[in-house]
Every structure is written in C-alpha cells, then in structure tokens.
Design a protein around this motif. Structure first.
Motif, short mmCIF file in Angstrom:
data_model
loop_
_atom_site.label_atom_id
_atom_site.label_comp_id
_atom_site.label_asym_id
_atom_site.label_seq_id
_atom_site.Cartn_x
_atom_site.Cartn_y
_atom_site.Cartn_z
N HIS A 1 -2.66 -8.83 -4.41
CA HIS A 1 -3.83 -7.96 -4.37
C HIS A 1 -4.64 -8.23 -3.11
O HIS A 1 -5.08 -7.29 -2.42
CB HIS A 1 -4.68 -8.16 -5.62
N ASP B 1 0.54 5.32 0.27
CA ASP B 1 -0.33 6.48 0.53
C ASP B 1 -1.80 6.12 0.33
O ASP B 1 -2.57 6.87 -0.28
CB ASP B 1 0.06 7.65 -0.35
N GLY B 2 -2.19 4.99 0.86
CA GLY B 2 -3.59 4.57 0.83
C GLY B 2 -4.04 3.86 -0.42
O GLY B 2 -5.21 3.46 -0.52
N GLU B 3 -3.15 3.67 -1.39
CA GLU B 3 -3.51 3.01 -2.64
C GLU B 3 -2.71 1.72 -2.81
O GLU B 3 -1.54 1.65 -2.42
CB GLU B 3 -3.22 3.93 -3.84
N PRO C 1 0.34 -0.28 -7.96
CA PRO C 1 -0.35 -0.18 -9.26
C PRO C 1 -0.21 -1.41 -10.15
O PRO C 1 -1.00 -1.56 -11.09
CB PRO C 1 0.31 1.04 -9.91
N ARG D 1 -4.81 -2.33 3.51
CA ARG D 1 -5.51 -1.10 3.19
C ARG D 1 -6.89 -1.04 3.85
O ARG D 1 -7.25 -0.01 4.47
CB ARG D 1 -5.67 -0.96 1.68
N ASP D 2 -7.67 -2.09 3.73
CA ASP D 2 -9.08 -2.04 4.07
C ASP D 2 -9.38 -2.50 5.50
O ASP D 2 -10.35 -2.04 6.10
CB ASP D 2 -9.89 -2.90 3.10
N VAL E 1 0.86 -1.18 0.00
CA VAL E 1 0.00 0.00 0.00
C VAL E 1 0.90 1.23 0.00
O VAL E 1 1.88 1.29 0.75
CB VAL E 1 -0.92 0.03 1.23
N ARG F 1 -5.04 -5.62 0.08
CA ARG F 1 -6.36 -5.19 0.54
C ARG F 1 -6.51 -5.38 2.05
O ARG F 1 -7.21 -4.60 2.71
CB ARG F 1 -7.47 -5.93 -0.21
#
Length: 244
Positions: free
Chosen positions: A194, A153-155, A158, A201-202, A151, A198
């Motif tokens: 992925h 900065d919150g993303e 890519p 992040r989540d 992750v 998540r």
C-alpha cells in the motif's frame, strides 16, 4: 523530471546521465531511490549471454555489453523468476518471446491478480494490466511480466491493505499514459504494498505501475557508483549508453 514538489521536501541528491535522472526522496517517512528514464534512451532487458548462460549480475551485463562498445547507465532486477532464474511470466528479449503470458492466478505475489506486463517499444514504454495486454497484443521489443500491479488506471490494487504488516525492500516501475516517462523506484526502507503503491500514484504520478520484486531488490546506477550485490538475479532491466 521527477515530480520533486510532491516528495514532501525530501530530495537529497540528484544525478543525471543523459536523460536518466535519479533522486533520493522520502515519502511518508519512507526513503526511496527513484530513476526516471526518457523515452529516447536505450532501455533493454537482459537474461542470458550469447552462449545462453545466465547473466545474473549487473557486472555480467556490463561484460556482455563491452564487445558492443556499450555499458550500463542504470539497471534493476526486472521480475520474478524460478529457482533456475527463468522468468515466471511473459518474457520477450529483442522481439523474441522466451516465455508466454500467464493470465491466470497462481501462488505468491505474482498470482495476486491483477498482475501486469512491462512492455518496451520504439521510443515508448508502458505498464499494462495482463488481460489488457492480451487484448491489445502490443508488439514489444522487450517485455517482462510480474505482479501484482501497484497502480491500475490511477487506482491502487484493490487487495492492498492500509494496515498490512508485510514489509520488504521493494522495487517497481511505472509509466505515463503517453509512454514517454518510465519511472523506476526501489525502497531503502521496508515498505508495504500500500505504501509503495501510494508512492507511484501520489508522488510519481504514474497511472499504471507494476511491482517487480521484493526482498531481493537491487539497483545499479553508474553516476553514483551504486551497484548492489547479492546472489544471481533473473531478468534485469537497464539503460545502455556508448562507452567512452
């Protein structure tokens, strides 16, 4: 405390030693063990003993701490290494740089840019994207470079693919924006990048998180008598306490 409300009702147990809290949780049908470390804890990196010999195992780290009257509370492998167990990327121990920062792309997961650096300072710890780390040049008491970032900065990274078929047992670390929360996670099931990203992040709500390794991932936790075994590791990260 770990954000239990976001774990889809899956916390099976929790054990606390001082300000180190470990929980088992399930997210999107994948099982994880997550340990949160308070900024006040004695968080260190380990590679070699005083004679320069590789530690490589949680038991060896405990043996090396015994003369100090210390012991491990929690530990996990802490980054990628060469065949001789030397760190692939930046490594700092007790303020001494053992390996320089590697800012460029390379083979394997480490070279899946952007990668990052986990930096331990006085009463805080942070995950930095590598080029940000180079720009800011923080003075780390301990540091280990690995990759890819999970992750940023919150993303999510890519290049992570939602439909990836590459699944491994994986472990990683995330930190809060103010550096007071450090959260380590290891998957108990095979997961993709992925899926693992998540989680950070989540569920764990860490704006920056770093992949430490996969397939060889192992964990130690004194409160639950967990001590995963296997061949020798390279860098190890752990929380230290006074032995009784």
């Amino acid at each position: 405390m770990i954000r239990a409300f976001a774990t889809l009702g899956a916390a099976l147990w929790a054990a606390q030693a001082h300000a180190v809290t470990c929980e088992k949780l399930t997210h999107e049908d994948k099982r994880y063990t997550v340990c949160e470390v308070d900024a006040s804890e004695d968080l260190r990196l380990f590679l070699n003993d005083d004679e320069g010999d590789l530690l490589g195992h949680f038991s060896s780290v405990n043996d090396s701490l015994a003369p100090e009257g210390k012991r491990l509370v929690f530990a996990m492998n802490a980054g990628m290494y060469h065949d001789d167990r030397s760190p692939v990327g930046h490594y700092v121990e007790n303020g001494q740089e053992k390996m320089r920062v590697i800012p460029n792309a390379g083979p394997g997961n480490f070279g899946l840019l952007p990668n990052g650096v986990f930096c331990i300072r006085e009463r805080r710890a942070d995950v930095f994207e590598t080029l940000t780390f180079v720009d800011q040049a923080p003075k780390c008491r301990f540091a280990t470079q690995s990759g890819p970032m999970l992750v940023i900065d919150g993303e999510l990274h890519p290049r992570f693919l939602p439909d990836s078929t590459s699944r491994y047992i994986r472990n990683g670390v995330g930190t809060s924006a103010d550096g007071t929360r450090t959260v380590f996670a290891i998957s108990e099931d095979y997961v993709t990048f992925h899926e693992f990203g998540r989680l950070f992040r989540d569920v764990l709500e860490t704006p920056n998180a770093l992949f430490l390794d996969g397939n060889i991932s192992r964990m130690y936790e004194r409160a639950s008598n967990r001590s995963d075994i296997g061949f020798s590791l390279g860098p190890i990260v752990g929380v230290v306490e006074d032995a009784p």
